[in-house]
Design a protein around this motif. Structure first.
Motif, PDB file in Angstrom:
ATOM      1  N   ASP A   1       0.796  -1.031  -0.024  1.00 55.40           N
ATOM      2  CA  ASP A   1       0.036  -0.086   0.112  1.00 55.40           C
ATOM      3  C   ASP A   1       0.863   1.253   0.050  1.00 55.40           C
ATOM      4  O   ASP A   1       0.270   2.434  -0.039  1.00 55.40           O
ATOM      5  N   THR A   2       2.048   1.197  -0.368  1.00 55.10           N
ATOM      6  CA  THR A   2       2.968   2.338  -0.067  1.00 55.10           C
ATOM      7  C   THR A   2       2.738   3.226  -1.367  1.00 55.10           C
ATOM      8  O   THR A   2       2.846   4.362  -0.908  1.00 55.10           O
ATOM      9  N   LEU A   3       2.363   2.801  -2.307  1.00 57.70           N
ATOM     10  CA  LEU A   3       1.922   3.801  -3.257  1.00 57.70           C
ATOM     11  C   LEU A   3       0.706   4.381  -3.210  1.00 57.70           C
ATOM     12  O   LEU A   3       0.625   5.671  -3.599  1.00 57.70           O
ATOM     13  N   ASP A   4      -0.158   3.669  -2.632  1.00 59.95           N
ATOM     14  CA  ASP A   4      -1.406   4.539  -2.353  1.00 59.95           C
ATOM     15  C   ASP A   4      -1.067   5.501  -1.365  1.00 59.95           C
ATOM     16  O   ASP A   4      -1.804   6.255  -1.501  1.00 59.95           O
ATOM     17  N   LEU A   5      -0.448   5.123  -0.449  1.00 58.21           N
ATOM     18  CA  LEU A   5      -0.101   6.106   0.703  1.00 58.21           C
ATOM     19  C   LEU A   5       0.782   7.440   0.079  1.00 58.21           C
ATOM     20  O   LEU A   5       0.324   8.655   0.229  1.00 58.21           O
ATOM     21  N   LEU A   6       1.660   7.145  -1.048  1.00 55.22           N
ATOM     22  CA  LEU A   6       2.367   8.152  -1.503  1.00 55.22           C
ATOM     23  C   LEU A   6       1.286   9.119  -2.325  1.00 55.22           C
ATOM     24  O   LEU A   6       1.418  10.339  -2.241  1.00 55.22           O
ATOM     25  N   PHE A   7       0.489   8.533  -3.312  1.00 51.71           N
ATOM     26  CA  PHE A   7      -0.664   9.276  -3.749  1.00 51.71           C
ATOM     27  C   PHE A   7      -1.498  10.054  -2.920  1.00 51.71           C
ATOM     28  O   PHE A   7      -1.738  11.343  -3.170  1.00 51.71           O
ATOM     29  N   LEU A   8      -1.896   9.599  -1.695  1.00 50.84           N
ATOM     30  CA  LEU A   8      -2.637  10.291  -0.824  1.00 50.84           C
ATOM     31  C   LEU A   8      -1.886  11.418  -0.071  1.00 50.84           C
ATOM     32  O   LEU A   8      -2.489  12.776   0.149  1.00 50.84           O
TER      33      LEU A   8
END
Length: 176
Positions: free
Chosen positions: A99-106
Motif C-alpha cells: 500500500d506504499t504507492l497508495d499512501l504516496l498518492f494520498l
C-alpha cells in the motif's frame, strides 16, 4: 479527596503491575477505579481503607478486561477453525499487497499545498518524525519548515485543509 486519590493512584498502579505484569491495562483499570471513586465517594463517603478499595475495583476491572480479550481471541480462533479458507484468502491478499504507492498518492493529493505534501510524504512514506523534518541540514537550511512555524503545524494544516478526508479511488479516506 483529590489529594488522597493523587497519593493512592501510583501505589495502586504499582501493586497491579507487580501482580499482573500489564502496565497499559493496569493503568486503564486504575483510571476506571479513580473515576468510580470520584462518583461514589462523595455520596457514600470515603471507605475505611481507600487504597484497598481502589485496588479491589481496579483489579476487578483489569480481570474483566483480560477475560474479555481472552474471549474475543477465542471467538476469533474459533472462526478461523470453522472457515479457514475465508481467512486465508483475506490474509494472502493483504500480505501480497503493498500500500506504499497508495499512501504516496494520498500524501501528494492536489487538495494539499506543496509544503503539506512534502511534510506528509516525509512523515508517512519516508518515516521521518516532524522534528527530524524540521532539523537543520548540513547547509544550515531547514528541509522545508521555516523557523517561526510550529513543528507540527504543517501536518495539522494539511488535515484541516482537506476537511479531514481525501477522495481516493472513489471513496473518502480520512487523513492521519
Amino acid at each position: 479527596m483529590e489529594g488522597l486519590l493523587r497519593e493512592l493512584a501510583p501505589q495502586v498502579l504499582g501493586r497491579l503491575i507487580r501482580r499482573y505484569h500489564q502496565f497499559d491495562t493496569a493503568e486503564d483499570a486504575v483510571q476506571d477505579a479513580l473515576i468510580k471513586a470520584v462518583t461514589i465517594w462523595p455520596e457514600q463517603g470515603v471507605p475505611d481503607n481507600p487504597a484497598a478499595w481502589l485496588y479491589t475495583v481496579a483489579s476487578n476491572r483489569l480481570i474483566d478486561v483480560v477475560r474479555s480479550e481472552a474471549a474475543r481471541r477465542s471467538r476469533e480462533e474459533e472462526y478461523v477453525r470453522d472457515d479457514p479458507a475465508a481467512v486465508e484468502g483475506v490474509n494472502e491478499a493483504a500480505a501480497n499487497q503493498d500500500d506504499t504507492l497508495d499512501l504516496l498518492f494520498l500524501c501528494c493529493h492536489d487538495a494539499l499545498t506543496a509544503s503539506s505534501q512534502i511534510a506528509l510524504t516525509l512523515r508517512a512514506v519516508g518515516g521521518l518524525t516532524t522534528g527530524e523534518i524540521a532539523l537543520p541540514t548540513s547547509c544550515r537550511n531547514r528541509l522545508w519548515l521555516n523557523a517561526s512555524a510550529g513543528r507540527s503545524k504543517p501536518s495539522k494544516r494539511s488535515a484541516r485543509r482537506s476537511d479531514g478526508s481525501l477522495p481516493h479511488r472513489g471513496r473518502s479516506v480520512p487523513m492521519p
